[in-house]
Design a protein around this motif. Structure first.
Motif, PDB file in Angstrom:
ATOM      1  N   VAL A 116      36.198  39.968  60.187  1.00 42.22           N
ATOM      2  CA  VAL A 116      34.753  39.416  60.681  1.00 42.22           C
ATOM      3  C   VAL A 116      34.573  38.744  59.561  1.00 42.22           C
ATOM      4  CG1 VAL A 116      32.497  40.093  60.757  1.00 42.22           C
ATOM      5  CG2 VAL A 116      34.158  41.598  61.917  1.00 42.22           C
ATOM      6  N   VAL A 117      34.165  37.403  59.337  1.00 40.75           N
ATOM      7  CA  VAL A 117      33.838  36.491  58.454  1.00 40.75           C
ATOM      8  C   VAL A 117      32.382  36.199  58.369  1.00 40.75           C
ATOM      9  CG1 VAL A 117      34.235  34.642  57.288  1.00 40.75           C
ATOM     10  CG2 VAL A 117      36.086  35.580  58.559  1.00 40.75           C
ATOM     11  N   ASP A 118      31.867  36.625  57.229  1.00 37.96           N
ATOM     12  CA  ASP A 118      30.393  36.267  56.729  1.00 37.96           C
ATOM     13  C   ASP A 118      30.226  35.030  56.223  1.00 37.96           C
ATOM     14  OD1 ASP A 118      27.642  36.272  56.206  1.00 37.96           O
ATOM     15  OD2 ASP A 118      27.801  38.435  55.210  1.00 37.96           O
ATOM     16  N   LEU A 119      29.885  34.086  56.759  1.00 36.55           N
ATOM     17  CA  LEU A 119      29.638  32.705  56.318  1.00 36.55           C
ATOM     18  C   LEU A 119      28.535  32.563  55.235  1.00 36.55           C
ATOM     19  CD1 LEU A 119      31.946  30.534  57.229  1.00 36.55           C
ATOM     20  CD2 LEU A 119      31.437  32.074  58.818  1.00 36.55           C
ATOM     21  N   GLY A 120      27.867  33.523  55.183  1.00 34.98           N
ATOM     22  CA  GLY A 120      26.661  33.611  54.332  1.00 34.98           C
ATOM     23  C   GLY A 120      27.109  34.335  53.033  1.00 34.98           C
ATOM     24  N   ASP A 121      28.161  34.996  53.071  1.00 34.64           N
ATOM     25  CA  ASP A 121      28.686  35.674  51.785  1.00 34.64           C
ATOM     26  C   ASP A 121      30.303  36.047  52.189  1.00 34.64           C
ATOM     27  OD1 ASP A 121      29.494  37.111  49.526  1.00 34.64           O
ATOM     28  OD2 ASP A 121      28.059  38.914  49.928  1.00 34.64           O
ATOM     29  N   LEU A 122      31.002  35.096  51.827  1.00 31.16           N
ATOM     30  CA  LEU A 122      32.486  35.385  52.186  1.00 31.16           C
ATOM     31  C   LEU A 122      32.864  36.626  51.511  1.00 31.16           C
ATOM     32  CD1 LEU A 122      33.636  31.572  51.956  1.00 31.16           C
ATOM     33  CD2 LEU A 122      33.251  32.690  53.932  1.00 31.16           C
ATOM     34  N   ASP A 123      32.533  37.074  50.410  1.00 32.50           N
ATOM     35  CA  ASP A 123      33.120  38.239  49.971  1.00 32.50           C
ATOM     36  C   ASP A 123      32.554  39.526  50.623  1.00 32.50           C
ATOM     37  OD1 ASP A 123      34.492  36.958  47.774  1.00 32.50           O
ATOM     38  OD2 ASP A 123      32.813  37.008  46.432  1.00 32.50           O
ATOM     39  N   SER A 124      31.817  39.264  51.578  1.00 32.42           N
ATOM     40  CA  SER A 124      31.311  40.496  52.327  1.00 32.42           C
ATOM     41  C   SER A 124      32.084  40.348  53.758  1.00 32.42           C
ATOM     42  CB  SER A 124      29.753  40.370  52.733  1.00 32.42           C
ATOM     43  OG  SER A 124      29.017  40.518  51.459  1.00 32.42           O
ATOM     44  N   SER A 125      33.045  39.515  53.738  1.00 32.16           N
ATOM     45  CA  SER A 125      33.764  39.851  55.164  1.00 32.16           C
ATOM     46  C   SER A 125      34.826  40.902  55.087  1.00 32.16           C
ATOM     47  CB  SER A 125      34.621  38.467  55.199  1.00 32.16           C
ATOM     48  OG  SER A 125      33.768  37.150  55.159  1.00 32.16           O
ATOM     49  N   THR A 126      35.375  41.443  56.329  1.00 35.95           N
ATOM     50  CA  THR A 126      35.916  42.384  56.396  1.00 35.95           C
ATOM     51  C   THR A 126      37.389  42.120  57.302  1.00 35.95           C
ATOM     52  OG1 THR A 126      34.979  43.258  58.629  1.00 35.95           O
ATOM     53  CG2 THR A 126      34.087  44.059  56.203  1.00 35.95           C
ATOM     54  N   TRP A 127      38.357  43.049  56.908  1.00 39.25           N
ATOM     55  CA  TRP A 127      39.707  42.692  57.714  1.00 39.25           C
ATOM     56  C   TRP A 127      40.508  43.928  57.693  1.00 39.25           C
ATOM     57  CZ3 TRP A 127      43.494  38.804  54.560  1.00 39.25           C
ATOM     58  CH2 TRP A 127      43.331  39.095  53.420  1.00 39.25           C
ATOM     59  N   VAL A 128      41.551  44.088  58.668  1.00 42.85           N
ATOM     60  CA  VAL A 128      42.479  45.094  58.746  1.00 42.85           C
ATOM     61  C   VAL A 128      43.536  44.372  59.342  1.00 42.85           C
ATOM     62  CG1 VAL A 128      41.671  46.100  60.978  1.00 42.85           C
ATOM     63  CG2 VAL A 128      42.833  47.480  59.015  1.00 42.85           C
ATOM     64  N   SER A 129      44.759  44.726  59.058  1.00 44.59           N
ATOM     65  CA  SER A 129      46.108  44.506  59.683  1.00 44.59           C
ATOM     66  C   SER A 129      46.688  45.693  60.400  1.00 44.59           C
ATOM     67  CB  SER A 129      47.114  44.060  58.760  1.00 44.59           C
ATOM     68  OG  SER A 129      47.979  43.372  59.402  1.00 44.59           O
ATOM     69  N   PHE A 130      47.410  45.805  61.213  1.00 49.60           N
ATOM     70  CA  PHE A 130      47.871  46.660  62.523  1.00 49.60           C
ATOM     71  C   PHE A 130      48.683  47.855  61.535  1.00 49.60           C
ATOM     72  CE2 PHE A 130      51.349  48.269  65.122  1.00 49.60           C
ATOM     73  CZ  PHE A 130      50.665  49.240  65.783  1.00 49.60           C
ATOM     74  N   THR A 131      49.790  47.457  60.804  1.00 47.19           N
ATOM     75  CA  THR A 131      50.692  48.382  59.896  1.00 47.19           C
ATOM     76  C   THR A 131      49.995  48.270  58.508  1.00 47.19           C
ATOM     77  OG1 THR A 131      52.262  46.567  60.144  1.00 47.19           O
ATOM     78  CG2 THR A 131      52.325  48.614  61.612  1.00 47.19           C
ATOM     79  N   GLY A 132      50.677  47.112  57.942  1.00 51.16           N
ATOM     80  CA  GLY A 132      50.366  46.877  56.278  1.00 51.16           C
ATOM     81  C   GLY A 132      51.065  45.505  56.147  1.00 51.16           C
ATOM     82  N   THR A 133      51.112  45.337  54.728  1.00 51.29           N
ATOM     83  CA  THR A 133      51.588  44.008  54.136  1.00 51.29           C
ATOM     84  C   THR A 133      52.893  43.821  54.122  1.00 51.29           C
ATOM     85  OG1 THR A 133      49.288  43.711  53.062  1.00 51.29           O
ATOM     86  CG2 THR A 133      51.366  42.496  52.338  1.00 51.29           C
ATOM     87  N   SER A 134      53.621  45.158  53.675  1.00 54.35           N
ATOM     88  CA  SER A 134      55.072  45.100  53.181  1.00 54.35           C
ATOM     89  C   SER A 134      55.761  45.330  54.629  1.00 54.35           C
ATOM     90  CB  SER A 134      55.178  46.030  52.314  1.00 54.35           C
ATOM     91  OG  SER A 134      56.795  46.427  52.168  1.00 54.35           O
TER      92      SER A 134
END
Length: 851
Positions: A791-809
């Protein structure tokens, strides 16, 4: 004394065994941890022109900062290889038709190699390298240089534990260098899994072989329900190209030769591995809400692509930042990338956020070819079939040589398997030397500029930039939703879409059925002009929802396909957004995240009222139906009613259609089947309800609904216990990520348990906003789901959120291999810092790369 000596001997043996066990454990620990990358301090990286910094957050997500695009993409390649090189290497072997070269003698791998060599994915990618813009080619080459800088001097055991395990069975040499074509070829695999109505086209033909009636087949592929579920756009100001009418040949689908050729093609193409997902569950949600309705006064954008589940997950989170953002180095972007490809595929920069969902345009057609003496019939003449020889190397085995043939329409896929596995039949007129073949026409088999589109998207600033991306993004065709920090929202449909003639006849000529290749009237007539592809900017509704439903109202806009997702998921999102707007309460990031996890079941809305009309006198059999009476129709993980309803749905589909459809074509239970059953419920005496395996009995709707409920009660009693109140949907419906090479049942359990994260029970279901799909012809396990959520907040990009299915590695021994899976399953997300200050404050590791 003798007894004491015996005890000492046993103790000595025990000590030896313990020491040996400890040594083995220590050795195993060293082996599995040896490939883990260095993430702090400094490293010398060949090819860099200046220093690059790589910071990582608590989940190992890297943010890369460099002075030039060259160094930025070289460092991205280096970091991707650090984290996920085996995944990259596995993918490039698959997409080049070289899987046997990696895993050795394996029938499935060899069949996959044959089909992909027939497609020629890498051959197309080689041509694309000369077609893309110079800046794109430079980025691809810099990325490859970074990958190779990481590989340089490392033994396979230092790169990935998978090579150590494979080395127990096959010869494992040092991986060959990465090149730019390896990255481009990956795009073909992505396009293949997102190609549109390919499966439906074959399914129609196979269903016809059973029911022998085009009209009855059409009942299994109903029209999109525009009266219930809205399209993405209203159709205002859209241009409608007119398809030309042409007389054409009659396609006789009763011909046994045609059916055999189609069956051969179907079996061959089923051998292709799916790297991002397959089946009805592959789709996505995305929506964007204008700032006038949000708490910040600026747009909110949400996206969660639904892809196959795997370990590691398909996405690699990354931030790419030029130390000084200017014309010479324009990148300041964060989001989700594919390991093996430079840039960011979905995400946001400082000015614009974008999400992608599969448009599902019909970009493939099967052409039935009449072949006579090595040539295909073309009207009154013939055309040559071109051939080439492909040699497949098999690790530890003999080379396999195949002949690849191609008609004017595309590669011939019906003879990819061993020749003796393909049954050929002459035409009914008995002409000697004539037979049917099946060629595949697919837009991705012509070189395109999708790579240009990916990199152009990273620097897009406004609607015009997105439109340019739309003109470049040939395949796969994706819905693009976007929003800008200055307050605009919009939609763009891209893609290379074939134009087809309208040919009168019983079998439609719109691409939904196989086409007679001997009649030029059925040939593609070019492609839809990108300028008339649907788009919108700041729609009056104040939002856009794009979740694989129809793009425009019926008959409006260019023809894209007739095989849409049926829109129940998109309509739920739309209804909830409309309700929030009507309430007048400003919408927040948290509200949008909650909607991403919505588990309201539209199947229940359609079917439960009918199920509750059926009388069940037996109190034991009635327990399940009683659950439905008080059910809130939410398929949550802890719901007993959701478990029962899923079992009823699965059983209902089997009872209704198993006797009519060929093997391999049982209903998967997706949105198409919901629409099929919705139509049948008003027709209690439809012949679909009757079970043809019970001669002398004529079943109708109510009998099938009754049997489905009683049978589901018995099934869940065996699986979950006698007490219906104790059933839980999550005990049936689990997400079990599996490693693509070492995760299968043929692999020793110790290895499987190491590389496969523990399954997690989840809520949601097919065609629910929380789209954890399952295949009703197989079982209840999750087959595809939200591969990430943002979810991207165009009013405050640092307030956006994210998650991936497993992980980065991609390293099973890494703490970041599956450290996001629990949050994903619970519907939680993590903060997504973007600004330099925020990413610096969030960093837990800092690595300096220097020349």
């Amino acid at each position: 004394m003798r007894s004491r000596a015996f005890r000492l001997t046993l103790l000595s043996v025990a000590i030896v065994l313990v020491v040996a066990l400890v040594a083995a454990v220590v050795a195993a620990f060293v082996v599995v941890r040896r490939p883990l990358p260095q993430v702090s301090g400094s490293l010398k990286v060949a090819g860099l022109q200046d220093e690059v910094t790589v910071t990582r957050d608590a989940r190992g997500v890297p943010t890369i900062t460099a002075a030039t695009p060259h160094d930025l993409f070289l460092a991205q390649g280096y970091v991707a290889a650090q984290d996920r090189f085996f995944e990259m290497d596995y993918r490039r072997h698959v997409v080049s038709g070289r899987l046997s070269e990696l895993v050795g003698e394996n029938a499935d791998a060899l069949e996959a190699d044959k089909v992909i060599r027939t497609f020629g994915w890498r051959r197309v990618a080689e041509r694309e390298l000369g077609l893309v813009e110079e800046s794109t080619r430079t980025a691809l080459e810099a990325y490859a240089d970074g990958v190779n800088a990481y590989l340089d001097g490392k033994a396979p055991s230092q790169i990935a534990v998978e090579y150590t395990v494979l080395g127990l069975q096959v010869d494992v040499d040092a991986p060959e260098p990465w090149d730019a074509v390896d990255s481009l070829a990956w795009l073909k695999a992505m396009a293949w899994d997102l190609r549109g109505n390919y499966d439906d086209e074959l399914s129609r033909a196979r269903a016809y072989a059973s029911v022998r009636d085009v009209a009855r087949v059409d009942e299994l592929f109903p029209a999109y329900p525009y009266d219930l579920n809205a399209s993405i756009l209203t159709g205002d100001d859209l241009v409608t190209p007119t398809a030309a009418a042409a007389p054409g040949a009659v396609l006789d689908l009763d011909d046994a030769g045609i059916q055999r050729a189609l069956d051969s093609a179907s079996k061959a193409l089923a051998a292709v591995p799916h790297l991002v997902g397959e089946g009805e569950g592959v789709g996505s949600n995305s929506w964007v809400i204008a700032g006038e309705h949000t708490a910040t006064g600026k747009p909110l954008l949400a996206n969660d692509p639904h892809l196959g589940i795997s370990a590691p997950g398909v996405w690699a989170q990354v931030g790419l930042r030029c130390s000084t953002v200017d014309e010479a180095c324009p990148y300041d972007v964060s989001g989700f990338s594919f390991a093996g490809f430079p840039g960011v595929v979905i995400g946001h920069n400082a000015d614009l956020a974008w999400g992608l969902t599969n448009l599902g345009a019909d970009v493939t057609d099967f052409f039935l070819e009449r072949v006579e003496n090595g040539r295909t019939l073309r009207g009154e003449e013939t055309a040559p079939i071109t051939t080439r020889r492909e040699v497949i190397k098999v690790n530890g085995g003999d080379d396999v040589s195949i002949e690849v043939r191609q008609s004017v329409h595309g590669p011939i896929v019906s003879d990819v398997l061993e020749v003796d596995a393909v049954e050929r039949a002459p035409l009914p007129d008995g002409i000697v030397g004539r037979e049917y073949e099946v060629a595949l026409a697919w837009t991705a088999l012509a070189p395109g500029r999708t790579a240009d589109a990916v990199l152009a998207m990273a620097t897009a600033r406004d609607a015009e930039d997105v439109a340019r991306v739309g003109r470049l993004l040939d395949v796969p065709s994706q819905n693009i939703v976007f929003a800008t920090t200055d307050g605009h929202i919009g939609y763009q449909a891209p893609g290379r879409i074939p134009v087809r003639n309208v040919v009168p006849g019983d079998v439609p000529s719109d691409g939904t059925w196989p086409r007679p290749g001997w009649d030029p009237a059925y040939d593609w007539q070019g492609y839809v002009d990108p300028e008339v592809m649907p788009r919108a900017l700041d729609p009056v509704e104040g939002f856009v929802v794009a979740a694989n439903q129809a793009v425009t109202p019926a008959g409006v806009g260019p023809f894209l396909t007739d095989d849409w997702d049926y829109g129940y998921r998109s309509q739920r999102i739309r209804t909830q957004v409309e309700s929030a707007i009507e309430s007048g309460t400003p919408i927040t990031v948290e509200d949008v995240g909650t909607l991403q996890n919505d588990q309201h079941n539209p199947y229940a809305d359609v079917l439960v009222p009918w199920l509750l009309r059926i009388g069940i006198e037996d109190t034991f059999a009635d327990d399940g139906q009683q659950l439905l009476r008080s059910w809130d129709r939410v398929s949550s993980e802890d719901s007993a009613a959701a478990a029962y309803f899923a079992a009823v749905w699965k059983t209902l589909l089997s009872l209704t259609f198993a006797d009519d459809l060929p093997d391999g074509d049982m209903p998967d239970g997706g949105s198409r089947w919901l629409e099929v059953v919705r139509g049948l419920l008003d027709d209690p005496d439809s012949e679909w309800w009757d079970d043809r395996t019970t001669p002398g009995l004529l079943e109708g709707r109510d009998e099938i609904l009754y049997q489905a409920m009683v049978t589901a009660r018995l099934e869940l009693t065996q699986q979950l216990g006698r007490d219906a109140d104790e059933w839980r949907w999550g005990r049936l419906h689990s997400a079990a990520p599996e490693h693509p090479v070492l995760g299968g049942s043929s692999i020793p359990g110790l290895v499987r348990n190491f590389v496969n994260p523990d399954p997690v029970g989840v809520g949601g279901s097919s065609s629910i906003v929380d789209a954890t799909a399952w295949d009703a012809s197989q079982g209840y396990e999750v087959t595809a789901g939200p591969s990430m959520r943002m979810v991207v907040d165009l009013g405050d990009l640092d307030s956006s959120t994210w998650v991936s299915f497993t992980g980065t590695s991609g390293h099973p021994a890494s703490p970041h291999y599956a450290d996001q899976l629990g949050a994903w399953a619970d519907g939680r997300t993590f903060p997504w810092p973007f600004s330099s200050a925020a990413t610096t404050a969030d960093a837990v590791d800092r690595l300096t790369l220097h020349p």
